[in-house]
Design an enzyme around this catalytic site. Structure first.
Site, short mmCIF file in Angstrom:
data_model
loop_
_atom_site.label_atom_id
_atom_site.label_comp_id
_atom_site.label_asym_id
_atom_site.label_seq_id
_atom_site.Cartn_x
_atom_site.Cartn_y
_atom_site.Cartn_z
N ALA A 1 -17.56 -1.18 14.29
CA ALA A 1 -18.91 -0.96 14.84
C ALA A 1 -19.78 -2.14 14.49
O ALA A 1 -19.79 -2.62 13.35
CB ALA A 1 -19.50 0.33 14.27
N GLU B 1 -28.12 -20.49 3.37
CA GLU B 1 -28.78 -19.88 4.52
C GLU B 1 -29.99 -20.72 4.92
O GLU B 1 -30.53 -21.49 4.12
CB GLU B 1 -29.29 -18.47 4.14
CG GLU B 1 -28.25 -17.55 3.57
CD GLU B 1 -27.33 -16.98 4.64
OE1 GLU B 1 -27.69 -17.03 5.83
OE2 GLU B 1 -26.26 -16.50 4.28
N ARG C 1 -23.63 -4.29 16.05
CA ARG C 1 -24.71 -4.30 17.05
C ARG C 1 -24.29 -5.04 18.32
O ARG C 1 -24.63 -4.67 19.42
CB ARG C 1 -25.95 -4.96 16.46
CG ARG C 1 -27.08 -3.97 16.24
CD ARG C 1 -28.29 -4.67 15.74
NE ARG C 1 -27.96 -5.47 14.56
CZ ARG C 1 -28.85 -5.90 13.69
NH1 ARG C 1 -30.11 -5.63 13.85
NH2 ARG C 1 -28.49 -6.60 12.64
N ILE D 1 -12.66 -13.60 -6.55
CA ILE D 1 -12.26 -13.44 -7.96
C ILE D 1 -12.16 -11.95 -8.30
O ILE D 1 -13.11 -11.20 -8.08
CB ILE D 1 -13.29 -14.11 -8.89
CG1 ILE D 1 -13.43 -15.60 -8.57
CG2 ILE D 1 -12.92 -13.89 -10.35
CD1 ILE D 1 -14.51 -16.31 -9.37
N ASP E 1 -29.61 -13.35 -5.71
CA ASP E 1 -28.22 -13.01 -5.42
C ASP E 1 -27.40 -12.93 -6.71
O ASP E 1 -26.63 -11.99 -6.93
CB ASP E 1 -27.64 -14.06 -4.46
CG ASP E 1 -26.16 -13.87 -4.20
OD1 ASP E 1 -25.81 -12.96 -3.44
OD2 ASP E 1 -25.35 -14.62 -4.78
N GLY F 1 -17.06 -16.93 1.52
CA GLY F 1 -16.23 -17.43 2.61
C GLY F 1 -15.40 -16.32 3.24
O GLY F 1 -15.17 -15.28 2.64
N GLY G 1 -23.24 -25.39 5.70
CA GLY G 1 -23.07 -23.94 5.86
C GLY G 1 -22.95 -23.20 4.55
O GLY G 1 -22.58 -22.03 4.52
N LYS H 1 -25.48 -9.60 -8.63
CA LYS H 1 -24.09 -9.57 -9.11
C LYS H 1 -24.03 -9.31 -10.61
O LYS H 1 -23.20 -8.53 -11.09
CB LYS H 1 -23.41 -10.89 -8.76
CG LYS H 1 -23.29 -11.13 -7.26
CD LYS H 1 -22.93 -12.59 -6.96
CE LYS H 1 -22.83 -12.86 -5.46
NZ LYS H 1 -22.80 -14.29 -5.16
N ALA I 1 0.82 -1.22 0.00
CA ALA I 1 0.00 0.00 0.00
C ALA I 1 0.86 1.27 0.00
O ALA I 1 0.38 2.35 -0.32
CB ALA I 1 -0.91 0.00 1.23
N1 HSE Z 1 -24.72 -16.80 -1.07
C1 HSE Z 1 -23.70 -16.40 -1.98
C2 HSE Z 1 -23.32 -17.58 -2.86
C3 HSE Z 1 -22.50 -15.92 -1.20
O1 HSE Z 1 -23.80 -18.69 -2.63
O2 HSE Z 1 -22.58 -17.41 -3.80
C4 HSE Z 1 -21.76 -14.79 -1.81
O3 HSE Z 1 -22.54 -13.81 -2.36
#
Ligand code: HSE
Length: 435
Positions: A48, A195, A50, A141, A206, A307, A192, A210, A38
């Site tokens: 910060a 969700e 919750r 990526i 999702d 991840g 995992g 993107k 850098a």
């Molecule tokens: N839930 C997203 C995926 C994670 O499965 O690619 C990253 O956006």
């Protein structure tokens, strides 16, 4: 060291979830190497969230439960937004930019909805304020960097990507282990990768977030989430995967953006692609984006799409670019080419048509298609797939067509549904040759 500035870049991190922990980990454990890249130290001044997590090493950063402490205390130069969601994130990013603070975010939903205004706000600020978002698309990526730097010499013809790891994991599990969608989803949740509420992933939302960003960068169009055709993977069955395999294809959930003479196609849907193609061999939770530049030719970007450390890798790369003062100032909407309505899009199609097992039925199906000028590239009717329900014998006829516009195919499917030997809903998937 030459040109080393001792003034640190002071980072404020919003959120303490998986990616934030990865960012702290990298910034603390690779402090010296990152400072060398850098040209100045990068320190975490504030965090910060919750909830406090005393067990997490914040490296001496001040902790607060109030996001406004990141923007209003005068001790942060760049805010890393990792809280996700739209409302609080929008408020934080807007506030940060208006205070003259650069922002690094992994929030694709936020940018897909508000990107045009936020990029413009950053550009209007004085003092080199940037909004950087490498981590928002495909985790580790460097696809944003590729589109905004490395490939800028190119007229991008199209791009196609596996940009949701959860969906790719599920489709791969269904193909490798013959699992039903629900079982593969349960496996993804147990590991995992999905969700508890998997809607955003399996319904394609999702991926559409993107792809919205990738399309805007590739074609210099406005960010337009509402213009994206979005279809998820919930309707894919092991039967479809089996037929696709027999025909030489794998099913992948792709985001596709393509420039045509009429406009830009931006669409997310399950797609049959040749087993030999590069994207068909990207398995499990991996992501990949294939970009076709007029000068570069095809470039495959492949890696972990989510991840802790993979996504943090992209966040830290953005922080280093901010520290160096060479982060790209994104501007969207320079090109007013429209996003095409899905009915204008052309692709080959896979049709699975449940038909009575009677003589002449295939000919009637073929006639209905030819009446709409749709020609057949391949067809399957398996003896072993004959079903018998309540004394009625029926069988799926599976057809792959040549390229046809969605509008024409919609009309042809309506006509096919009226053929009395067609006894159930026709399944339609798109087939792409990506060349
Ligand atoms: N839930 C997203 C995926 C994670 O499965 O690619 C990253 O956006």
């Amino acid at each position: 060291m030459d040109n080393f500035d001792l003034t640190p870049l002071r980072v404020g991190i919003a959120g303490l979830g998986t990616v934030a922990r990865g960012v702290l980990n990298i910034l603390l454990t690779r402090k010296d190497e990152i400072a060398r890249h850098a040209g100045r130290p990068i320190t975490v001044a504030r965090v910060a969230n919750r909830t406090a997590y005393p067990e997490i090493d914040l490296g001496g950063a001040r902790f607060s439960t109030s996001l406004s402490d990141l923007t209003d205390r005068g001790d942060v130069d760049v805010v890393v937004e990792l809280i996700g969601g739209e409302d609080a994130a929008l408020k934080l990013v807007t506030r940060s930019l208006s205070q003259g603070l650069s922002v690094v975010t992994a929030n694709k939903a936020l940018l897909a909805r508000h990107g045009n205004a936020l990029f413009e706000q950053a550009r209007q600020q004085e003092g080199g304020v940037v909004l950087a978002f490498e981590a928002a698309v495909a985790g580790s990526i460097p696809i944003i960097s590729s589109l905004t730097r490395s490939l800028v010499a190119n007229d991008i013809e199209w791009l196609a990507g596996i940009i949701n790891g959860t969906s790719n994991f599920i489709l791969t599990a269904m193909a490798e282990r013959g699992e039903a969608f629900e079982d593969a989803l349960a496996e993804a949740q147990a590991l995992g990768y999905a969700e508890a509420d998997p809607t955003f992933d399996v319904e394609g939302i999702d991926a559409a977030h993107k792809l919205t960003l990738l399309a805007a960068l590739a074609f210099d169009t406005a960010v337009d989430f509402d213009g994206v055709y979005t279809e998820g993977i919930t309707g894919i069955t092991p039967e479809d995967i089996g037929y696709a395999d027999e025909l030489g294809y794998r099913i992948r959930h792709l985001g596709i953006a393509r420039r045509t003479g009429e406009g830009v196609e931006v669409r997310v849907h399950p797609t049959l692609i040749s087993k030999e193609s590069m994207l068909a061999n990207v398995n499990g939770v991996m992501n990949a984006v294939l970009v076709m530049g007029h000068a570069s030719g095809p470039i495959l970007h492949c890696g972990a799409g989510a991840g802790e450390l993979p996504t943090a890798s992209s966040v830290v790369a953005d922080l280093v670019a901010v520290a160096r003062g060479d982060a790209v100032h994104v501007r969207t909407g320079g090109n007013h080419t429209p996003i095409l309505d899905m009915h204008q899009v052309e692709s080959a199609c896979y049709l699975r048509i449940p038909c009575l097992d009677q003589p002449g039925v295939f000919a009637r199906v073929a006639t209905a298609l030819s009446e709409h000028d749709i020609s057949i590239e391949a067809a399957i009717q398996r003896e072993s797939a004959i079903h018998s329900d309540s004394g009625v014998s029926w069988v799926p006829i599976v057809i792959v067509t040549h390229r046809v516009s969605e509008g024409v195919m919609d009309t042809a499917i309506e006509a096919l549904q009226r053929v009395d030997a067609v006894i159930g809903d026709i399944k339609r998937l798109r087939v792409e040759h990506l060349s």
